[in-house]
Design an enzyme around this catalytic site. Structure first.
Site, PDB file in Angstrom:
ATOM      1  CD  GLU A 261       0.270 -17.486 -12.326  1.00  0.00           C
ATOM      2  OE1 GLU A 261       1.048 -18.720 -10.687  1.00  0.00           O
ATOM      3  OE2 GLU A 261       2.209 -16.554 -12.185  1.00  0.00           O
ATOM      4  NE  ARG A 263      -6.663 -12.456  -3.872  1.00  0.00           N
ATOM      5  CZ  ARG A 263      -5.513 -12.912  -3.088  1.00  0.00           C
ATOM      6  NH1 ARG A 263      -5.887 -14.575  -3.971  1.00  0.00           N
ATOM      7  NH2 ARG A 263      -4.916 -12.355  -2.116  1.00  0.00           N
ATOM      8  CB  ALA A 320       6.967  -9.808  -4.792  1.00  0.00           C
ATOM      9  CG  ASP A 371      15.437   0.617   0.413  1.00  0.00           C
ATOM     10  OD1 ASP A 371      15.940  -0.400   1.243  1.00  0.00           O
ATOM     11  OD2 ASP A 371      15.948   1.449   0.521  1.00  0.00           O
TER      12      ASP A 371
END
Length: 393
Positions: A261, A263, A320, A371
């Site tokens: 999903e 590159r 992410a 963090d």
């Protein structure tokens, strides 16, 4: 005309002992698309079948047919010749013992010659026979396409083929379906084409065609948007390429079932069982990796909108939205150092609180995280299993 298979093998041995024979790395016969304005310009080469370190008997027969029709193989790394009626007739006469068997998956080179024998000289003008004798930088559009086919069909491993200069050899064209169109020709004929309602639907303008214009993927491979995969990419069976932010460049791809999903840039390779999350980027050799190609191991997770600029081993996680680059400094606790060292016994780095990304390259079992209170970049031993949904692959 050769009558028996024994006669054929004897002829092949004779040819391979001759002075004119050169054992090829690869060869094939391609249909070429010529420029609409300049017919001498080759815009695309379509190979129905390529030979890569294989089928040397067919190579010998083709070279003899060229020799008998006055073509001399040169000492260059590649050779491209026009396919003529005489060449086809010669080659077909040598293939006689195999003609009845040449159906389905059997004797593809003979099938190509059989088809060409039904064409007239004018139709044959759009066909070329191409030989590569060594893996040197390509010199022709036909040679570039032969190498792209080798990658996309999986006959050559990713990053194993010399494509130096390929981008400069290919022409930037407008693509309408599978047809390449010269931009100059479009400009010169724009008024008439639009007035007559014949202006083509342009899907893209690029030097490379789309993967699906040339390659039939495995039954369990899914590509939901044809624009997302360039010709020259290699997709292992079970790979899923979702629409949206996904993209796979040439000389890049997957080694097993992978969810894509994000590159996968040029020369980047992703191992089986890994998940490249939505909008995640794996940097290519021209985009911040100091020219070092990136491999992502098996069962890794690259979180949505993350950036990965170092090679990773198996079982790694990049959270992410973060960037794992060669120069990024990551805090590592002494306890996690011991766990990571246990998972990577060949890693002999001394403990320190901060490691640069390049010092962690290729290690397995890493989890990169930022963090949320201090903003500090951290790396620790991953304790999560990355597993794809088998129903989707």
């Amino acid at each position: 005309m050769i009558q028996t298979k024994d006669d054929f093998f004897a002829l092949v041995n004779e040819i391979q002992s001759s002075a004119y024979y050169k054992e090829p790395l690869a060869f094939g016969i391609a249909r070429v698309d010529r420029g609409q304005k300049n017919p001498e310009k080759i815009l695309q080469a379509t190979f129905p079948f390529i030979n890569w370190k294989e089928n040397y008997g067919s190579a010998a027969i083709f070279q003899k047919a060229l020799h008998e029709t006055g073509k001399l193989l040169n000492d260059e790394s590649e050779a491209v010749y026009d396919v003529t009626k005489n060449f086809v007739a010669e080659a077909l006469s040598y293939c006689n013992p195999w003609i009845e068997e040449a159906i389905g998956d059997a004797h593809k080179n003979v099938q190509v010659i059989k088809y060409l024998s039904t064409l007239d000289e004018e139709e044959l003008a759009n066909f070329k026979i191409v030989f590569l004798f060594e893996d040197a930088a390509p010199k022709s559009v036909e040679a570039v396409y032969l190498k792209l086919y080798a990658l996309s069909t999986g006959k050559a491993a990713l990053r194993s083929v010399n494509l130096n200069g390929a981008f400069g050899i290919l022409h930037n064209v407008a693509w309408s379906g599978t047809t390449p169109i010269e931009l100059d020709w479009l400009r010169e004929n724009e008024l008439e084409l639009k007035m007559s309602g014949q202006y083509p639907v342009i899907d893209s303008v690029d030097k490379f065609p789309r993967f699906l214009q040339h390659i039939i993927p495995a039954d369990n491979t899914r590509i939901l948007d044809a624009a997302k995969v360039r010709m020259g990419a290699q997709l292992a069976a079970g790979t899923t390429v979702m629409p949206g932010a996904s993209y796979i460049n040439f000389n890049a791809g997957t080694l097993g079932p992978v969810m894509v999903e994000g590159r996968i840039s040029s020369s980047a390779v992703v191992g089986k069982g890994s998940d490249v999350g939505g909008g995640a980027s794996i940097l290519g050799v021209l985009s911040g990796t100091s020219g070092n190609p990136i491999s992502i191991g098996e069962n890794c997770l690259l979180g949505a909108n993350s950036v990965t600029g170092i090679p990773l081993g198996n079982g790694c996680i990049v959270d992410a939205g973060i960037a794992v680059l060669e120069g990024t400094k990551f805090f590592m606790s002494e306890a996690d150092y011991e766990k990571i060292k246990e998972a990577n016994p060949e890693w002999n780095a001394e403990y320190k609180e901060f490691f640069k990304g390049r010092e962690l390259a290729g290690l397995s079992g890493l989890h990169f995280r930022q963090d949320s209170t201090s903003g500090q970049m951290k790396v620790f031993r991953s304790n999560k299993e990355v597993k794809l949904n088998e129903e989707l692959h």
